[in-house]
Design a protein around this motif. Structure first.
Motif, mmCIF file in Angstrom:
data_model
loop_
_atom_site.group_PDB
_atom_site.id
_atom_site.type_symbol
_atom_site.label_atom_id
_atom_site.label_comp_id
_atom_site.label_asym_id
_atom_site.label_seq_id
_atom_site.Cartn_x
_atom_site.Cartn_y
_atom_site.Cartn_z
ATOM 1 N N VAL A 563 16.965 -53.341 -16.211
ATOM 2 C CA VAL A 563 16.757 -52.600 -14.962
ATOM 3 C C VAL A 563 15.902 -51.376 -15.240
ATOM 4 C CG1 VAL A 563 17.884 -51.363 -13.064
ATOM 5 C CG2 VAL A 563 19.011 -53.346 -14.078
ATOM 6 N N ARG A 564 14.911 -51.150 -14.395
ATOM 7 C CA ARG A 564 14.206 -49.871 -14.437
ATOM 8 C C ARG A 564 14.641 -49.049 -13.235
ATOM 9 N NH1 ARG A 564 8.610 -50.810 -14.818
ATOM 10 N NH2 ARG A 564 8.792 -50.493 -17.066
ATOM 11 N N VAL A 565 14.964 -47.791 -13.481
ATOM 12 C CA VAL A 565 15.386 -46.898 -12.400
ATOM 13 C C VAL A 565 14.586 -45.609 -12.449
ATOM 14 C CG1 VAL A 565 17.767 -47.771 -12.511
ATOM 15 C CG2 VAL A 565 17.168 -45.666 -13.710
ATOM 16 N N ILE A 576 14.112 -55.167 -11.494
ATOM 17 C CA ILE A 576 15.183 -55.841 -12.240
ATOM 18 C C ILE A 576 14.626 -57.145 -12.810
ATOM 19 C CG2 ILE A 576 17.488 -56.893 -12.100
ATOM 20 C CD1 ILE A 576 18.169 -54.970 -9.858
ATOM 21 N N TRP A 577 14.947 -57.384 -14.079
ATOM 22 C CA TRP A 577 14.583 -58.633 -14.740
ATOM 23 C C TRP A 577 15.870 -59.289 -15.229
ATOM 24 C CZ3 TRP A 577 12.510 -53.840 -15.620
ATOM 25 C CH2 TRP A 577 11.145 -53.646 -15.321
ATOM 26 N N CYS A 578 15.878 -60.604 -15.194
ATOM 27 C CA CYS A 578 17.060 -61.315 -15.684
ATOM 28 C C CYS A 578 16.625 -62.603 -16.357
ATOM 29 C CB CYS A 578 18.014 -61.633 -14.527
ATOM 30 S SG CYS A 578 19.373 -62.739 -14.970
ATOM 31 N N ALA A 579 17.094 -62.838 -17.551
ATOM 32 C CA ALA A 579 16.981 -64.163 -18.163
ATOM 33 C C ALA A 579 18.385 -64.744 -18.254
ATOM 34 C CB ALA A 579 16.349 -64.075 -19.548
ATOM 35 N N ALA A 580 18.493 -66.021 -17.929
ATOM 36 C CA ALA A 580 19.811 -66.649 -17.905
ATOM 37 C C ALA A 580 19.715 -68.043 -18.495
ATOM 38 C CB ALA A 580 20.347 -66.715 -16.471
ATOM 39 N N ASP A 581 20.841 -68.487 -19.039
ATOM 40 C CA ASP A 581 20.910 -69.814 -19.655
ATOM 41 C C ASP A 581 22.068 -70.559 -19.008
ATOM 42 O OD1 ASP A 581 21.310 -72.028 -21.257
ATOM 43 O OD2 ASP A 581 21.010 -70.951 -23.141
ATOM 44 N N ASP A 638 12.879 -60.316 -11.034
ATOM 45 C CA ASP A 638 12.245 -61.451 -11.714
ATOM 46 C C ASP A 638 13.293 -62.187 -12.529
ATOM 47 O OD1 ASP A 638 9.799 -60.649 -10.709
ATOM 48 O OD2 ASP A 638 9.312 -59.443 -12.479
ATOM 49 N N ILE A 639 13.361 -63.496 -12.322
ATOM 50 C CA ILE A 639 14.371 -64.320 -13.000
ATOM 51 C C ILE A 639 13.672 -65.303 -13.930
ATOM 52 C CG2 ILE A 639 16.190 -66.042 -12.682
ATOM 53 C CD1 ILE A 639 17.137 -63.685 -11.237
ATOM 54 N N ALA A 640 14.153 -65.408 -15.141
ATOM 55 C CA ALA A 640 13.695 -66.474 -16.040
ATOM 56 C C ALA A 640 14.892 -67.348 -16.378
ATOM 57 C CB ALA A 640 13.102 -65.888 -17.315
ATOM 58 N N LEU A 641 14.786 -68.614 -16.025
ATOM 59 C CA LEU A 641 15.852 -69.547 -16.347
ATOM 60 C C LEU A 641 15.447 -70.270 -17.629
ATOM 61 C CD1 LEU A 641 18.512 -70.371 -15.132
ATOM 62 C CD2 LEU A 641 17.299 -72.046 -13.726
ATOM 63 N N MET A 642 16.243 -70.087 -18.665
ATOM 64 C CA MET A 642 15.907 -70.710 -19.943
ATOM 65 C C MET A 642 16.059 -72.222 -19.800
ATOM 66 S SD MET A 642 15.367 -67.841 -21.429
ATOM 67 C CE MET A 642 15.257 -67.969 -23.214
ATOM 68 N N ASP A 643 15.239 -72.947 -20.500
ATOM 69 C CA ASP A 643 15.248 -74.397 -20.381
ATOM 70 C C ASP A 643 16.104 -74.986 -21.488
ATOM 71 O OD1 ASP A 643 14.602 -76.808 -19.289
ATOM 72 O OD2 ASP A 643 12.810 -77.061 -20.517
ATOM 73 N N GLU A 644 17.319 -75.351 -21.161
ATOM 74 C CA GLU A 644 18.236 -75.948 -22.156
ATOM 75 C C GLU A 644 18.825 -77.230 -21.585
ATOM 76 O OE1 GLU A 644 18.771 -74.960 -25.196
ATOM 77 O OE2 GLU A 644 18.183 -72.842 -25.289
ATOM 78 N N PRO A 645 17.987 -78.193 -21.196
ATOM 79 C CA PRO A 645 18.490 -79.349 -20.440
ATOM 80 C C PRO A 645 19.405 -80.260 -21.247
ATOM 81 C CG PRO A 645 16.195 -79.668 -21.039
ATOM 82 C CD PRO A 645 16.537 -78.257 -21.420
ATOM 83 N N ALA A 662 26.166 -52.813 -16.198
ATOM 84 C CA ALA A 662 25.905 -52.071 -17.433
ATOM 85 C C ALA A 662 24.431 -51.731 -17.584
ATOM 86 C CB ALA A 662 26.392 -52.885 -18.640
ATOM 87 N N ALA A 663 23.547 -52.659 -17.197
ATOM 88 C CA ALA A 663 22.112 -52.384 -17.330
ATOM 89 C C ALA A 663 21.716 -51.206 -16.443
ATOM 90 C CB ALA A 663 21.304 -53.636 -16.977
ATOM 91 N N ILE A 664 22.294 -51.115 -15.259
ATOM 92 C CA ILE A 664 21.992 -49.975 -14.383
ATOM 93 C C ILE A 664 22.496 -48.679 -15.021
ATOM 94 C CG2 ILE A 664 22.523 -48.895 -12.155
ATOM 95 C CD1 ILE A 664 22.574 -51.741 -10.951
ATOM 96 N N ALA A 665 23.717 -48.728 -15.540
ATOM 97 C CA ALA A 665 24.258 -47.523 -16.185
ATOM 98 C C ALA A 665 23.415 -47.128 -17.388
ATOM 99 C CB ALA A 665 25.710 -47.760 -16.600
ATOM 100 N N ASN A 666 22.995 -48.118 -18.167
ATOM 101 C CA ASN A 666 22.172 -47.821 -19.344
ATOM 102 C C ASN A 666 20.811 -47.259 -18.934
ATOM 103 O OD1 ASN A 666 24.179 -48.560 -21.117
ATOM 104 N ND2 ASN A 666 23.450 -50.677 -21.360
ATOM 105 N N ALA A 667 20.236 -47.802 -17.877
ATOM 106 C CA ALA A 667 18.943 -47.303 -17.403
ATOM 107 C C ALA A 667 19.082 -45.880 -16.858
ATOM 108 C CB ALA A 667 18.386 -48.237 -16.329
ATOM 109 N N ALA A 668 20.138 -45.658 -16.092
ATOM 110 C CA ALA A 668 20.340 -44.323 -15.528
ATOM 111 C C ALA A 668 20.595 -43.309 -16.631
ATOM 112 C CB ALA A 668 21.519 -44.354 -14.545
#
Lengths: 691, 154
Positions: A563-565, A576-581, A638-645, A662-668
């Motif tokens: 997160v950038r704040v 906000i950026w998110c990568a997820a698996d 922005d969302i990146a979905l990892m490719d783990e088919p 937590a990312a918001i708290a860490n950015a703040a």
């Protein structure tokens, strides 16, 4: 043979799940659509394994008469458990039909294939299909679970972003239980007991009648019944119920710090060795009581007829609710039918069960009359179970390089699991109400409730925790998206940034030094790259970049959020950026929608949300009292979905909640150069931290 | 009795004069697309157009609508915003979407080429709890493009 997934183990008969008639496939499941897109994803699994088009599926979900018992739709298990069960059922049914076709055609099943339900031999039609063979294939048999599902490479429907099945109807003005109309239906509202244990002294029955409504009553349960919603509202206002006694609350109880002063049932888990000597760091984090704040108030329709009590509701579990209602009403569960109907967004145990019990009780008092209950907005805020306040305190022993070698946690929390007989609001007011046993909630690490995700996913040689379960919360609490993982991940991932700072290390590099799961490492690296982490800059400039990672329940979906704040006396989200698996994503766009939704809801809770409390419990009773994030406050995501088919599918509905907080708290904290440890991160909290 | 035009058809309400328009639409006319969210004009779930201007139906007494023209989400069936909301999969539970569609239609009527900030500003009074906001914003942009291209708008 490996164990069957729970849903299939509990519902072995194939014909409980599937039927073939008139060119259609009837699919019945217990996992229900609550806004998360599950009906679409499960339909993809069924269509894939059966080799039929999605358009041939007739969908039935959550019905105690007609669909299997899969318990509750919760805990991000609908794909992992419900989907795995449906996949095995469909694979086995397909094999049975192929075997029968092979017998009739004097062929080997290997020579046959299925295309949109038609049996093909060497690519040519055979004249047989599911429907022509249905009378010959016995589905009234137990599944073996032994037929392997399709390999990934054969998937044509699974793994595609199939559009949601339910949206067109909802946009055409139908589709919710709120929209149901039965002939002769009346509108009803319970006059809610203002405080737990309060006794109803009097009410103005004459005024109710003058307003054009009637009164039903049983003990301290009183409800107004009217021909229209408008008449109902004026009659309920005219009723002026007077109550005495009951448990009063007070404003200071709204803080997590108050909870930590209360008697608790203390359970300990993990390493029994004492923490070693060495350099230590300790910190305490909290979140307040938060509301589901679903956009529509809870609603249900109930109808007592022909010896059957029929209930339509947006509960998460029709069978658990039926058992609960049967216990409360003292009747045979077989005399109750509960059918799921769409409701406004469900993020856990909200007011749906209470509204359904309201309607059920009134319907039994007025047999033959369909009863619709719609809660007021104020009642929805005031009486739906809340997400409990929590305090998580962490203490680490560090090695010479500043890495944690020992971590102790203390969690103070109200209950997150608060279902079960007698616990619904109306049940507490009936003449036969029984004393409630203390809340039962496991303190185990998996799946965990208050303890969810308290065991770090990092390589720390020794960890232990104490779970202080407080029964005496000032308001009723239960499951809300993420349960204890929201606060626990908020605490752990804030703490990781603090430890990195003490070690003089970059927070991303510090985490990677403690993460051995390659999937987790890839995710953190990807998120950092998306957020251009190397250009992060120094702390205290008013612009901050923060990152946090967790794997939900340490076994389910992985999410890393950055997160950038901009922050001064308030925090503004900028990106906000998110990568997820997700492992094999059944519906990638559906996964993205869940990730986005979780991020926005968590951001709203982190920045803004806290339920206020007064003598009558929850005092935040309107949107004006309980602001949530609005369009203009939501940054690009922005969302990146990892490719783990080739990996198993993972539940994704809740995995972003803790990392986002937590990312918001860490950015703040990066922006401000000071640590914010208590949600919500409001102007008051920032000023307090700076003082 | 109050006569008004609803989605192009003249309708007569027999509800008492102080009855909120929302109750008339849902209870008397059977138009359930307009959703009850709060009844306090704070969430936007019941947004309709009255003579083309957005208004929350829970806060308008039926007697004030004599001779007025009301458009609900059902009246937007052929409007580009509906197709765009589906194309962008811009709903999770979908409960807020009727109000979103109406708010977007009102915006596009007065500004056919809104920028993202203008869309966010116009939709700001509309609450969504599921977090479908980014998709709803994209849907309004898509509807604007489609309508400019002579598509399904009007």
């Amino acid at each position: 043979m490996t164990a069957l997934p729970k849903s299939l183990e509990d519902n072995r008969r194939l014909d409980r799940w599937l039927g073939f008639a008139a060119g259609r496939v009837q699919v019945s499941v217990g996992k229900v659509e609550i806004g998360q897109g599950i009906a679409t994803a499960l339909a993809q699994i069924a269509a894939e394994e059966l080799d039929v088009s999605l358009a041939r599926l007739d969908w039935r979900a959550g019905d105690t008469q007609l669909a299997p018992d899969e318990g509750s739709t919760s805990s991000s298990l609908s794909i992992e458990v419900g989907g795995a069960s449906l996949r095995l059922v469909c694979a086995e049914a397909r094999a049975l039909f192929l075997a029968e076709a092979a017998r009739l055609l004097n062929a080997s099943p290997d020579e046959l294939d299925i295309a949109d339900g038609a049996i093909l031999r060497d690519g040519a039609e055979t004249g047989h299909d599911y429907w022509s063979l249905a009378a010959r294939v016995e589905l009234a048999r137990d599944a073996t679970g032994a037929v392997p599902p399709k390999p990934r490479a054969a998937h044509r429907i699974v793994g595609t972003s199939t559009p949601r099945r339910d949206l067109p109807e909802k946009l055409a003005g139908r589709g919710f239980v709120h929209d149901m109309v039965l002939p002769g239906m009346r509108h009803a509202r319970v006059l809610r007991q203002p405080r737990p244990g309060a006794t109803l002294v009097s009410l103005d029955a004459a005024a109710i009648a003058r307003a054009g409504a009637s009164l039903v009553r049983s003990g301290d349960f009183a409800a107004v019944v009217a021909p229209t919603e408008a008449v109902l509202r004026s009659a309920a206002e005219a009723a002026r119920p007077q109550w005495r006694d009951g448990d009063a609350a007070a404003p200071e109880m709204a803080e997590a710090a108050w909870l930590a002063t209360q008697p608790a049932d203390i359970r300990t888990r993990g390493s029994e060795a004492s923490p070693p000597a060495g350099r230590r760091h300790a910190a305490s984090y909290s979140r307040p009581y938060v509301s589901h704040a679903s956009l529509g108030p809870s609603c249900a329709v109930a109808h007592e007829h022909d010896g059957i009590l029929e209930i339509w509701s947006h509960v998460q579990g029709v069978y658990p609710f039926r058992a609960n209602a049967a216990g409360t009403l003292g009747r045979d569960p077989d005399s109750i039918i509960v059918r799921h109907a769409h409701g406004p967004g469900c993020y856990g145990h909200n007011g749906a069960d209470d509204a359904a019990l309201d309607a059920a009780i009134i319907a039994t008092l007025l047999p033959g009359t369909p009863i619709r209950v719609l809660w007021s907005r104020a009642d929805e805020f005031a009486f739906a179970p809340a997400g409990t306040a929590m305090q998580t305190s962490l203490s680490a022993v560090l090695d010479a390089d500043g890495r944690p070698i020992d971590l102790s946690a203390t969690i103070v929390s109200g209950v997150h699991v608060n279902r079960g007989a007698g616990r619904l609001l109306a049940a507490r007011t009936l003449p036969n109400a029984q004393p409630l046993p203390p809340p039962a909630e496991s303190s185990d690490p998996y799946p965990g409730a208050g303890t969810r995700n308290i065991v770090p996913y990092y390589d720390i040689p020794a960890t232990r925790y104490a779970h202080h379960l407080v029964a005496g919360t000032p308001i009723r609490t239960s499951a809300l998206r993420g349960l204890g993982a929201v606060e626990n991940v908020f605490a752990l991932e804030s703490f990781m940034d603090e430890l990195a700072g003490l070690a003089g290390r970059d927070p991303v590099a510090y985490r990677l030094g403690l993460l051995s799961d390659p999937r987790a490492r890839r995710l953190v690296e990807r998120t950092a790259a998306m957020a251009n982490w190397p250009a992060r800059g120094p702390a205290g400039t008013g612009v901050g970049l923060g990152l946090a990672f967790a794997r939900y329940k340490n076994r389910s979906g992985y999410a890393c959020v950055a997160v950038r704040v901009e922050a001064d006396t308030e925090i503004r989200l900028r990106h906000i950026w998110c990568a997820a698996d997700a492992g094999l994503a059944i519906n990638p766009d559906g996964v993205r929608a869940q990730l986005e939704g979780g991020i926005i809801q968590a951001a709203s809770m982190t920045l803004k949300e806290q339920l206020r409390i007064d003598a009558d419990g929850i005092a935040s009773r309107s949107w004006a009292d309980y602001p949530i994030l609005r369009f203009s406050e939501i940054p690009p995501i922005d969302i990146a979905l990892m490719d783990e088919p080739d990996e198993p599918s993972l539940g994704m509905g809740e995995c972003t909640m803790g990392p986002t907080a937590a990312a918001i708290a860490n950015a703040a904290s990066h922006a401000l150069g000071l640590r914010l440890r208590h949600m919500p991160l409001t102007r008051e909290r920032i000023l307090a931290a700076a003082a | 009795m109050t006569s008004l035009t609803v989605n192009g058809t003249v309708r007569t309400s027999v509800s008492p004069p102080a009855t909120p328009l929302l109750d008339v639409l849902r209870g008397e006319f059977g138009l359930t697309g307009t959703r009850f969210g709060c009844g306090e004009e704070q969430c936007g779930a019941c947004l309709v157009l009255i003579d083309g201007a957005p208004a929350q139906a829970c806060g308008r007494e039926i007697a004030t609508l004599e001779g007025r023209a009301v458009t609900t989400v059902e009246g937007l069936a052929g409007h580009g915003i509906i197709a765009a909301l589906i194309a962008e999969q811009a709903g999770q539970c979908g409960y807020c979407l009727s109000g979103m569609a109406v708010a977007a239609a009102a915006l596009l009527a007065r500004n056919p080429t809104p920028g993202r900030a203008e869309i966010a500003q116009a939709l700001d009074p509309q609450l969504c709890r599921c977090g479908a906001h980014p998709r709803i914003l994209r849907a309004v942009e898509r509807a604007a493009r489609d309508m400019a291209a002579g598509g399904t708008g009007r």
